[in-house]
Design an enzyme around this catalytic site. Structure first.
Site, PDB file in Angstrom:
ATOM      1  N   CYS A   1       9.695   1.988 -32.924  1.00 22.16           N
ATOM      2  CA  CYS A   1       8.749   3.044 -33.633  1.00 22.16           C
ATOM      3  C   CYS A   1       7.473   2.612 -34.151  1.00 22.16           C
ATOM      4  CB  CYS A   1       9.503   3.508 -35.041  1.00 22.16           C
ATOM      5  SG  CYS A   1      11.067   4.529 -34.535  1.00 22.16           S
TER       6      CYS A   1
ATOM      7  N   ARG B   1       4.353 -12.078 -34.350  1.00 28.00           N
ATOM      8  CA  ARG B   1       4.924 -12.129 -33.341  1.00 28.00           C
ATOM      9  C   ARG B   1       6.181 -11.945 -33.457  1.00 28.00           C
ATOM     10  NH1 ARG B   1       2.244 -16.148 -30.710  1.00 28.00           N
ATOM     11  NH2 ARG B   1       3.794 -17.526 -31.019  1.00 28.00           N
ATOM     12  N   SER B   2       6.703 -11.025 -34.697  1.00 28.85           N
ATOM     13  CA  SER B   2       7.927 -10.888 -34.815  1.00 28.85           C
ATOM     14  C   SER B   2       8.612 -10.098 -33.778  1.00 28.85           C
ATOM     15  CB  SER B   2       8.346  -9.990 -36.226  1.00 28.85           C
ATOM     16  OG  SER B   2       7.881  -8.706 -35.793  1.00 28.85           O
TER      17      SER B   2
END
Length: 327
Positions: free
Chosen positions: A152, A187-188
């Protein structure tokens, strides 16, 4: 009498404005569907941001013709709750509010894989993640009637960029960011890395920034590769190098103390914040950016509903195909 402040040429775009078009698209699809899909949310943590997201989910669902049930449970109950919802025929979509188990535990990754592919409104299951990274856009090739579900928040950023016309509609679908240089700060595995991959798969050169350094996501010169590749950048290459050359800067650092250095941003850049914190200095960024989007939460919720509608549509296509084969 104080002199009037000089006019700013920065256009501030609010998430609610962008979400209206997506919600209109959802309303049209819902009307054609002729039924009221039901989304179930599982909240098993005390994270304020997760609670806020859950409240927004409930409000937006109900305002736009969807049923929503929020189940607040203990984290020890999450597995059984998801498995029960997977087989509940009255449930069309499942959303889990993360994080549940603190790092370094990898249990949240395991929980993501428990949600049925047919009800995974967040697009976090293995099939959807594989398709996203491999730039596979449909579940049923070569028929191509069932679209793969995308996460999402990353998809919400894409929709923001489309609204801002950063995507070049003259170019072929799938290549419309060709020629754009974008920096994503975060950058998860849930947001930042998927976002960099999506943008690179659409043709952009993406610098992905995190604590352990910078990576370049790219489909190569002339975007000739089918999907992106990732290249570690030398340790000497920092945000001081990538921010000044970026057309778009997207930041999602959760820490309240973090701020993108406005002095490094080139004049006329587009700046988007997807953190629950303010990663940009509001007054200063308006002196440098051409467009500033301070938050995307309402777009994310609109994308959530769009994904739920797509799951129901995919299911109907699948059932019709089964009936056709049986006939």
């Amino acid at each position: 009498m104080a002199a009037a402040a000089p006019p700013t040429h920065c256009k501030v775009i609010l998430a609610g404005t962008i979400a209206k078009g997506l919600l209109a698209e959802v309303a049209d699809g819902l009307q054609k569907l002729g039924e009221k899909p039901r989304l179930v949310g599982f909240l098993a943590n005390g994270d304020p941001a997760a609670h806020m997201y859950a409240d927004w989910s409930a409000k937006t669902c109900r305002e736009n013709g969807f049923d929503f049930d929020l189940k607040v449970i203990a984290k020890e109950e999450i597995e059984e709750a998801i498995l029960a919802a997977n087989v509940d025929t009255t449930v069309q979509g499942i959303i889990v509010y993360y994080p549940i188990f603190p790092r370094p535990s990898r249990q949240d990754s395991y929980i993501q894989q428990l949600v049925s592919l047919k009800k995974d409104v967040e697009g976090l299951g293995h099939t959807y993640v594989f398709n996203m990274y491999q730039n596979i856009r449909f579940l049923d090739a070569p028929t191509n009637l069932q679209k793969s579900i995308l996460p999402c928040t990353p998809l919400a950023v894409v929709k923001v960029l489309e609204y801002l016309q950063i995507y070049n509609s003259i170019l072929p679908y799938g290549n419309r960011l060709f020629g754009k240089t974008i920096t994503v700060i975060n950058r998860s595995e849930v947001v930042g890395r998927p976002l960099a991959a999506l943008l690179a798969n659409d043709g952009a050169k993406v610098y992905s920034v995190d604590l352990d350094g910078i990576q370049l996501f790219t489909r190569g010169q002339g975007i000739k590769k089918k999907h992106h590749e990732v290249h570690d950048q030398d340790a000497s290459f920092t945000v001081k190098d990538c921010l000044p050359i970026s057309d778009v800067i997207i930041s999602g650092v959760p820490g309240a103390s973090y701020k993108v250095d406005t002095n490094l941003i080139r004049d006329g850049a587009v700046c988007i914040n997807f953190s629950s914190e303010k990663n940009f200095d509001g007054p200063a960024i308006k002196e440098k950016a051409s467009i500033y989007v301070p938050a995307i939460g309402k777009v994310t919720i609109a994308v959530l509903l769009r994904n739920l509608l797509r799951l129901v549509q995919n299911h109907k296509v699948e059932e019709a195909a089964k009936e056709s084969k049986a006939a």
